[in-house]
Design a protein around this motif. Structure first.
Motif, PDB file in Angstrom:
ATOM      1  N   SER A  53      12.738  10.696 -11.267  1.00 36.16           N
ATOM      2  CA  SER A  53      11.512  11.469 -11.043  1.00 36.16           C
ATOM      3  C   SER A  53      11.224  11.610  -9.542  1.00 36.16           C
ATOM      4  O   SER A  53      10.333  12.352  -9.145  1.00 36.16           O
ATOM      5  N   TYR A  54      11.979  10.903  -8.715  1.00 36.17           N
ATOM      6  CA  TYR A  54      11.808  11.005  -7.251  1.00 36.17           C
ATOM      7  C   TYR A  54      12.789  12.018  -6.674  1.00 36.17           C
ATOM      8  O   TYR A  54      13.886  12.221  -7.222  1.00 36.17           O
ATOM      9  N   PRO A  55      12.430  12.631  -5.541  1.00 34.53           N
ATOM     10  CA  PRO A  55      13.288  13.691  -5.011  1.00 34.53           C
ATOM     11  C   PRO A  55      14.675  13.224  -4.582  1.00 34.53           C
ATOM     12  O   PRO A  55      15.633  13.978  -4.708  1.00 34.53           O
TER      13      PRO A  55
ATOM     14  N   SER B 270       0.877  -1.156   0.000  1.00 34.96           N
ATOM     15  CA  SER B 270       0.000   0.000   0.000  1.00 34.96           C
ATOM     16  C   SER B 270       0.927   1.221   0.000  1.00 34.96           C
ATOM     17  O   SER B 270       2.021   1.160  -0.573  1.00 34.96           O
ATOM     18  N   SER B 271       0.571   2.275   0.661  1.00 33.20           N
ATOM     19  CA  SER B 271       1.414   3.476   0.684  1.00 33.20           C
ATOM     20  C   SER B 271       0.968   4.390   1.812  1.00 33.20           C
ATOM     21  O   SER B 271      -0.207   4.366   2.212  1.00 33.20           O
ATOM     22  N   SER B 272       1.883   5.223   2.261  1.00 34.00           N
ATOM     23  CA  SER B 272       1.498   6.260   3.220  1.00 34.00           C
ATOM     24  C   SER B 272       0.591   7.295   2.543  1.00 34.00           C
ATOM     25  O   SER B 272      -0.021   8.120   3.225  1.00 34.00           O
TER      26      SER B 272
ATOM     27  N   SER C  94      17.142  12.975  -7.505  1.00 31.67           N
ATOM     28  CA  SER C  94      17.114  14.247  -8.206  1.00 31.67           C
ATOM     29  C   SER C  94      17.835  15.346  -7.400  1.00 31.67           C
ATOM     30  O   SER C  94      18.645  16.103  -7.937  1.00 31.67           O
ATOM     31  N   ILE C  95      17.583  15.414  -6.096  1.00 29.13           N
ATOM     32  CA  ILE C  95      18.224  16.456  -5.279  1.00 29.13           C
ATOM     33  C   ILE C  95      19.712  16.138  -5.071  1.00 29.13           C
ATOM     34  O   ILE C  95      20.561  17.031  -5.137  1.00 29.13           O
ATOM     35  N   CYS C  96      20.048  14.849  -4.869  1.00 29.85           N
ATOM     36  CA  CYS C  96      21.479  14.495  -4.735  1.00 29.85           C
ATOM     37  C   CYS C  96      22.251  14.897  -5.995  1.00 29.85           C
ATOM     38  O   CYS C  96      23.329  15.505  -5.918  1.00 29.85           O
TER      39      CYS C  96
ATOM     40  N   ALA D 152       3.485  17.754   5.545  1.00 28.85           N
ATOM     41  CA  ALA D 152       4.322  16.935   6.440  1.00 28.85           C
ATOM     42  C   ALA D 152       3.802  15.504   6.469  1.00 28.85           C
ATOM     43  O   ALA D 152       2.664  15.274   6.907  1.00 28.85           O
ATOM     44  N   ARG D 153       4.604  14.574   5.966  1.00 26.58           N
ATOM     45  CA  ARG D 153       4.175  13.170   5.996  1.00 26.58           C
ATOM     46  C   ARG D 153       5.237  12.344   6.718  1.00 26.58           C
ATOM     47  O   ARG D 153       6.317  12.079   6.193  1.00 26.58           O
ATOM     48  N   GLY D 154       4.918  11.981   7.958  1.00 23.45           N
ATOM     49  CA  GLY D 154       5.844  11.156   8.744  1.00 23.45           C
ATOM     50  C   GLY D 154       5.056  10.053   9.416  1.00 23.45           C
ATOM     51  O   GLY D 154       3.876  10.223   9.741  1.00 23.45           O
TER      52      GLY D 154
HETATM   53  C1  T46 Z   1      11.578  15.425  -7.917  1.00 22.86           C
HETATM   54  C2  T46 Z   1      11.712  16.488  -6.844  1.00 22.86           C
HETATM   55  C3  T46 Z   1      10.828  16.534  -5.780  1.00 22.86           C
HETATM   56  N1  T46 Z   1      10.953  17.501  -4.830  1.00 22.86           N
HETATM   57  C4  T46 Z   1      10.005  17.541  -3.712  1.00 22.86           C
HETATM   58  C5  T46 Z   1       8.663  18.126  -4.055  1.00 22.86           C
HETATM   59  C6  T46 Z   1       7.673  17.378  -3.201  1.00 22.86           C
HETATM   60  O1  T46 Z   1       7.459  18.056  -1.981  1.00 22.86           O
HETATM   61  C7  T46 Z   1       8.351  16.070  -2.932  1.00 22.86           C
HETATM   62  C8  T46 Z   1       7.718  14.977  -3.736  1.00 22.86           C
HETATM   63  O2  T46 Z   1       8.224  13.774  -3.390  1.00 22.86           O
HETATM   64  P1  T46 Z   1       7.653  12.457  -4.077  1.00 22.86           P
HETATM   65  O3  T46 Z   1       7.773  12.544  -5.540  1.00 22.86           O
HETATM   66  O4  T46 Z   1       8.335  11.347  -3.416  1.00 22.86           O
HETATM   67  O5  T46 Z   1       6.086  12.573  -3.768  1.00 22.86           O
HETATM   68  P2  T46 Z   1       5.269  12.388  -2.404  1.00 22.86           P
HETATM   69  O6  T46 Z   1       4.097  13.223  -2.492  1.00 22.86           O
HETATM   70  O7  T46 Z   1       6.140  12.606  -1.219  1.00 22.86           O
HETATM   71  O8  T46 Z   1       4.806  10.860  -2.490  1.00 22.86           O
HETATM   72  C9  T46 Z   1       5.717   9.845  -2.386  1.00 22.86           C
HETATM   73  O9  T46 Z   1       5.509   9.150  -1.231  1.00 22.86           O
HETATM   74  C10 T46 Z   1       4.372   8.370  -1.206  1.00 22.86           C
HETATM   75  C11 T46 Z   1       4.332   7.730   0.113  1.00 22.86           C
HETATM   76  C12 T46 Z   1       4.335   7.406  -2.335  1.00 22.86           C
HETATM   77  O10 T46 Z   1       3.920   6.290  -2.196  1.00 22.86           O
HETATM   78  C13 T46 Z   1       4.710   7.919  -3.667  1.00 22.86           C
HETATM   79  O11 T46 Z   1       5.148   6.882  -4.514  1.00 22.86           O
HETATM   80  C14 T46 Z   1       5.784   8.908  -3.597  1.00 22.86           C
HETATM   81  O12 T46 Z   1       5.771   9.638  -4.792  1.00 22.86           O
HETATM   82  O13 T46 Z   1       9.722  16.212  -3.308  1.00 22.86           O
HETATM   83  C15 T46 Z   1      11.948  18.446  -4.900  1.00 22.86           C
HETATM   84  O14 T46 Z   1      12.039  19.327  -4.027  1.00 22.86           O
HETATM   85  N2  T46 Z   1      12.815  18.404  -5.932  1.00 22.86           N
HETATM   86  C16 T46 Z   1      12.738  17.473  -6.908  1.00 22.86           C
HETATM   87  O15 T46 Z   1      13.535  17.493  -7.852  1.00 22.86           O
END
Ligand code: T46
Length: 328
Positions: free
Chosen positions: A200-202, A126-128, A205-207, A293-295
């Protein structure tokens, strides 16, 4: 030797589970269509961290799992790791919600197939994202605990079509147990990360951005940069699953989290520091930021015998070392 099915086995999470099972001496059937934008990698050229065809017990089907379910009726799987999903990073969740909604169909067909062939155990990802977004706002956010999703009470609004699909899959897992005796456990990973994750994930991408801008005055992140996530190393997630998966059978859910919030500004500073500079980290407000905030609360995981081991700073360092070695 156990017989194992991994749906979505060529994706970031799937590749780690496939390896762990192969190393355990199990026979692994990996199904993945290598769909665009999902981060799936074809095993023919080797996965980034290992070559699955080095193991004679690895079997690969380049196929949508829904088609695979129609063509296969093996009734002797010991475990199914059901990971197949249309998902990329935040941009995909926000920009392609109807493509992501395919996950509803993938999970519905999974449970119909499971009802027919009765795998001994299903480990469901599932997922958070299934948690109510109302508990993740800037005002009043809190660590998310498993009991905040109760199927016999008000359920709350999950995170877009991705959250709805994952929540529905959990509900189906419970029905599958109650009506058909199918054993399963559902996991809610928070922000799983690792060096071979799709760009495509942070995390990657940020590293990589921090590496590309060494010495510059500014480093950018999406949103305001004050939004926070609970980053958990992918091998910790795999350890958490293996430590707990035989302890739950009724489709109940467990977080995979550290309980530690890290903002994207903090993350970018850690990466830059590892690269030897101290930029000002600035937000790009036109990019999607998701919830504030997702923790995830760790109490239930600890009760079931699991705690994360890898500290986020160490995870960043490890990834930067690998990326640096790849550019040499
Ligand atoms: C690609 C990128 C992202 N970000 C930031 C912007 C958003 O605040 C955050 C997005 O992270 P993510 O793509 O991991 O999306 P979430 O909304 O956190 O959801 C994630 O966590 C859940 C649990 C899942 O199950 C998803 O698969 C997963 O995508 O990273 C940046 O600041 N710079 C970047 O280059």
């Amino acid at each position: 030797m156990k017989k194992i099915l991994v749906t979505g086995g060529a994706g970031f999470v799937g590749r780690r589970f496939v390896k762990r099972c192969l190393d355990n001496g199990d026979q692994v059937h990996c199904v993945d269509p290598i769909a665009r934008d999902t981060g799936g990698i074809h095993p023919d050229g080797g996965f980034p961290l290992y070559a699955p065809f080095d193991y004679s017990s690895f079997h690969f089907y380049e196929q949508d799992c829904r088609q695979w379910f129609r063509e296969h009726d093996d009734d002797d799987f010991d475990y199914v790791f059901h990971l197949a999903a249309m998902v990329g990073g935040r941009a995909m969740i926000e920009n392609s919600p109807l493509a992501v909604a395919d996950d509803l169909s993938i999970d519905a067909e999974y449970w119909q197939w499971a009802k027919k062939v009765k795998p001994a155990k299903t480990v469901c990802f599932s997922s958070s994202a299934a948690y109510p977004i109302g508990r993740q706002r800037e005002q009043g956010y809190q660590l998310l605990s498993e009991d905040m999703i109760a199927f016999d009470d008000d359920i709350g609004m999950p995170d877009m079509s991705y959250g709805w699909a994952k929540l529905t899959c959990e509900y189906l897992a419970r029905l599958a147990y109650e009506k058909h005796g199918l054993k399963s456990v559902c996991y809610r990973p928070f922000s799983g990360y690792g060096e071979d994750q799709d760009d495509s994930y942070p995390f990657p991408s940020i590293c990589k951005r921090a590496m590309a801008h060494v010495g510059e005055e500014k480093l950018t992140v999406w949103g305001t940069g004050d939004q926070m996530r609970d980053f958990i190393y992918i091998e910790d997630c795999v350890d958490g699953v293996f430590a707990t998966m035989d302890k739950i059978n009724d489709g109940d859910a467990l977080n995979l989290s550290t309980g530690i919030y890290t903002s994207f500004k903090q993350f970018a500073r850690i990466a830059a520091e590892e690269c030897g500079y101290e930029p000002e980290v600035v937000g790009l407000s036109d990019k999607p930021a998701g919830v504030h905030a997702r923790g995830g609360c760790t109490k239930k995981q600890v009760e079931y015998g699991f705690s994360h081991k890898v500290d986020f700073h160490a995870g960043v360092k490890k990834a930067l070392e690998l990326y640096a070695s790849q550019t040499q």
